[in-house]
Scaffold this motif. Structure first.
Motif, short mmCIF file in Angstrom:
data_model
loop_
_atom_site.label_atom_id
_atom_site.label_comp_id
_atom_site.label_asym_id
_atom_site.label_seq_id
_atom_site.Cartn_x
_atom_site.Cartn_y
_atom_site.Cartn_z
N GLU A 5 0.83 -1.21 0.00
CA GLU A 5 0.00 0.00 0.00
C GLU A 5 0.86 1.26 0.00
O GLU A 5 2.03 1.21 0.39
CB GLU A 5 -0.91 0.03 1.24
N TYR A 6 0.24 2.35 -0.44
CA TYR A 6 0.81 3.68 -0.25
C TYR A 6 -0.05 4.39 0.80
O TYR A 6 -1.28 4.23 0.82
CB TYR A 6 0.78 4.49 -1.54
N VAL A 7 0.61 5.15 1.66
CA VAL A 7 -0.09 5.94 2.67
C VAL A 7 0.06 7.40 2.27
O VAL A 7 1.17 7.93 2.21
CB VAL A 7 0.47 5.70 4.08
N VAL A 8 -1.08 8.06 1.99
CA VAL A 8 -1.08 9.40 1.42
C VAL A 8 -1.45 10.43 2.49
O VAL A 8 -2.44 10.27 3.21
CB VAL A 8 -2.07 9.50 0.24
N ASP A 9 -0.65 11.50 2.55
CA ASP A 9 -0.92 12.61 3.46
C ASP A 9 -0.71 13.92 2.70
O ASP A 9 0.29 14.07 1.99
CB ASP A 9 0.01 12.57 4.67
N GLY A 10 -1.62 14.86 2.89
CA GLY A 10 -1.46 16.17 2.25
C GLY A 10 -2.79 16.77 1.87
O GLY A 10 -3.85 16.32 2.28
N GLU A 11 -2.73 17.82 1.04
CA GLU A 11 -3.92 18.55 0.62
C GLU A 11 -3.83 18.92 -0.86
O GLU A 11 -2.74 19.13 -1.39
CB GLU A 11 -4.08 19.84 1.43
N LYS A 12 -5.00 19.00 -1.47
CA LYS A 12 -5.13 19.52 -2.84
C LYS A 12 -6.25 20.55 -2.85
O LYS A 12 -7.19 20.48 -2.04
CB LYS A 12 -5.48 18.38 -3.82
N ILE A 13 -6.17 21.50 -3.77
CA ILE A 13 -7.17 22.57 -3.80
C ILE A 13 -7.55 22.90 -5.24
O ILE A 13 -6.80 22.59 -6.18
CB ILE A 13 -6.63 23.83 -3.07
N PHE A 14 -8.72 23.51 -5.41
CA PHE A 14 -9.28 23.89 -6.71
C PHE A 14 -9.51 22.66 -7.60
O PHE A 14 -9.27 22.71 -8.81
CB PHE A 14 -8.36 24.89 -7.45
N ILE A 15 -9.98 21.57 -7.01
CA ILE A 15 -10.12 20.31 -7.75
C ILE A 15 -11.51 20.22 -8.40
O ILE A 15 -12.52 20.08 -7.71
CB ILE A 15 -9.87 19.10 -6.84
N THR A 16 -11.55 20.29 -9.72
CA THR A 16 -12.79 20.19 -10.46
C THR A 16 -13.39 18.80 -10.31
O THR A 16 -12.69 17.80 -10.43
CB THR A 16 -12.54 20.50 -11.95
N SER A 17 -14.70 18.75 -10.04
CA SER A 17 -15.43 17.51 -9.74
C SER A 17 -14.93 16.86 -8.45
O SER A 17 -15.20 15.69 -8.19
CB SER A 17 -15.34 16.50 -10.90
N GLY A 18 -14.24 17.64 -7.64
CA GLY A 18 -13.64 17.10 -6.42
C GLY A 18 -14.63 16.61 -5.39
O GLY A 18 -14.33 15.69 -4.62
N MET A 19 -15.83 17.18 -5.36
CA MET A 19 -16.82 16.74 -4.38
C MET A 19 -17.46 15.41 -4.78
O MET A 19 -17.88 14.64 -3.92
CB MET A 19 -17.91 17.81 -4.21
N ARG A 20 -17.54 15.15 -6.07
CA ARG A 20 -18.27 13.96 -6.54
C ARG A 20 -17.38 12.85 -7.07
O ARG A 20 -17.87 11.76 -7.37
CB ARG A 20 -19.25 14.36 -7.65
N ALA A 21 -16.09 13.11 -7.20
CA ALA A 21 -15.21 12.16 -7.90
C ALA A 21 -15.17 10.78 -7.24
O ALA A 21 -15.01 10.66 -6.03
CB ALA A 21 -13.80 12.73 -7.98
N ASP A 22 -15.32 9.76 -8.06
CA ASP A 22 -15.18 8.38 -7.60
C ASP A 22 -13.73 7.91 -7.73
O ASP A 22 -13.32 6.97 -7.04
CB ASP A 22 -16.07 7.46 -8.44
N TRP A 23 -12.99 8.57 -8.62
CA TRP A 23 -11.57 8.27 -8.82
C TRP A 23 -10.81 9.59 -8.91
O TRP A 23 -11.19 10.47 -9.66
CB TRP A 23 -11.35 7.48 -10.11
#
Length: 385
Positions: A147-165
């Motif tokens: 596995e990879y363990v992901v930590d951090g933040e992204k911003i201004f992500i289009t379709s970010g609220m609904r994205a399945d992938w």
């Protein structure tokens, strides 16, 4: 693949009719909701438009850039909403890295459902502390077993609220603070530790835009796209297609502003005559037309090179052309939106007109995919200056 003029004309006619019947009547509702209904994704998938440019075995349809930019231009012109286009086709920035570099198993798991309109894909690169400077991103993905363990933040992500992938740029090599430490990782939208916050915007109201937070998100190692350390190259390649599409969208929005301004000028009367009969209005319209036609000619030339099949046609000089075209097209859109609002006068300031919406949305077009300033700098470097 090269389509005939008749095939492109048929696509344009179908897209125009769809925009008028299935998009425009619902735009106000979708803008108020702050997102598009998933049913619209499925409807557009049934028309085959979500799959343009993707492999047939994954549910797509091989298509030239001429076909893809024609669709973008026409839907922009007759739909009149950048938010709709950004959200409905966010997979065209989220899926290409997987389509080009992902394993066969990863492609088969992610891509078909998105192209059927059953799932939504987004791209997550920009971070709160940096935008276009991708090489400085700070979101990390450390390997722990399978596995990879992901930590951090992204911003201004289009379709970010609904994205399945979510196709995310992450730093897999903490020792390398530059571009070679970056990889691309697909993160499922239902992953534990992923949280999302909706962002309010000047425009693109029917496009859900989010800030994403990854707090110890565990992702199977098989969701790595390609190899570790190859993410930066994938991002640069992805930008070329995004910028070319944005140029086509900007052309369509410029045309919509011209259409609305001309229609209004023919109907609106002042001092006993239609305002189109005033020389100053006709000249404004011709200034708009000049920018529209120059954008169209440049777009067609760059697209023809993209579809030529000759790799030499898509070298550094072509990349520079894409960057400068993106600037020219979005600046034409900015001019046309401003001129259209001016011609409509008080009505242009009212919600409900296309030019008012496009006027609010134009700034994101000159920022997204690379700002005007970055485009000039990148083009100059590609040209060896």
């Amino acid at each position: 693949m090269t389509e005939t003029k008749e095939e492109l004309a048929l696509l344009a006619d179908t897209a125009a009719r769809f925009a008028k019947s299935d998009i425009v009547p619902h735009l106000a509702e979708w803008e108020a909701a702050g997102e598009l209904p998933r049913a619209l994704h499925r409807r557009v998938a049934e028309l085959g438009w979500l799959g343009l440019g993707y492999a047939e075995e994954l549910g797509g349809t091989p298509a030239s850039w001429a076909m893809r930019t024609t669709l973008a231009e026409v839907l922009a012109r007759h739909g009149g909403s950048g938010g709709l286009m950004a959200s409905l086709f966010s997979h065209n920035i989220g899926l290409p890295p997987i389509h080009r570099h992902g394993s066969a198993a990863l492609q088969a798991e992610v891509i078909p459902g998105v192209l059927r309109g059953e799932q939504i894909s987004s791209l997550a690169i920009t971070e709160p502390g940096g935008g276009t400077d991708v090489s400085a991103l700070r979101t990390t993905a450390r390997r722990e077993g399978d596995e990879y363990v992901v930590d951090g933040e992204k911003i201004f992500i289009t379709s970010g609220m609904r994205a399945d992938w979510i196709t995310a740029a992450v730093r897999t090599d903490p020792k390398d603070k530059g571009p070679m430490g970056i990889s691309m990782l697909v993160i499922p939208g239902d992953a534990a530790g992923l949280s999302r916050s909706r962002l309010k915007k000047m425009g693109w109201h029917c496009s859900d835009t989010a800030q994403l937070r990854f707090d110890g998100v565990r992702v199977p190692a098989r969701y790595l796209v390609g190899e570790e350390g190859q993410g930066f190259k994938m991002i640069l390649t992805n930008f070329n297609g995004e910028r070319l599409s944005m140029a086509a969208l900007a052309l369509g929005f410029s045309e919509r502003c011209y259409d609305e301004a001309l229609s209004w000028a023919r109907q609106r009367k002042t001092f006993g005559m239609a305002i189109v009969d005033h020389q100053v209005i006709r000249h404004k319209l011709m200034d708009m037309k000049t920018r529209i036609e120059s954008t169209r000619a440049w777009l067609n030339a760059v697209v023809a090179r993209a579809d030529s099949g000759d790799k030499a046609d898509k070298g550094a000089e072509w990349v520079a052309q894409v960057c400068l075209l993106k600037n020219h097209a979005t600046q034409a859109m900015q001019f046309c939106a401003d001129a259209a609002v001016q011609i409509l006068g008080g009505m242009g300031f009212m919600e409900g007109t296309a030019c008012e919406r496009i006027y609010r949305e134009v700034k994101v077009m000159t920022i997204g995919g690379g700002t005007d300033e970055i485009m000039k700098e990148l083009a100059s470097r590609q040209l060896g200056l």
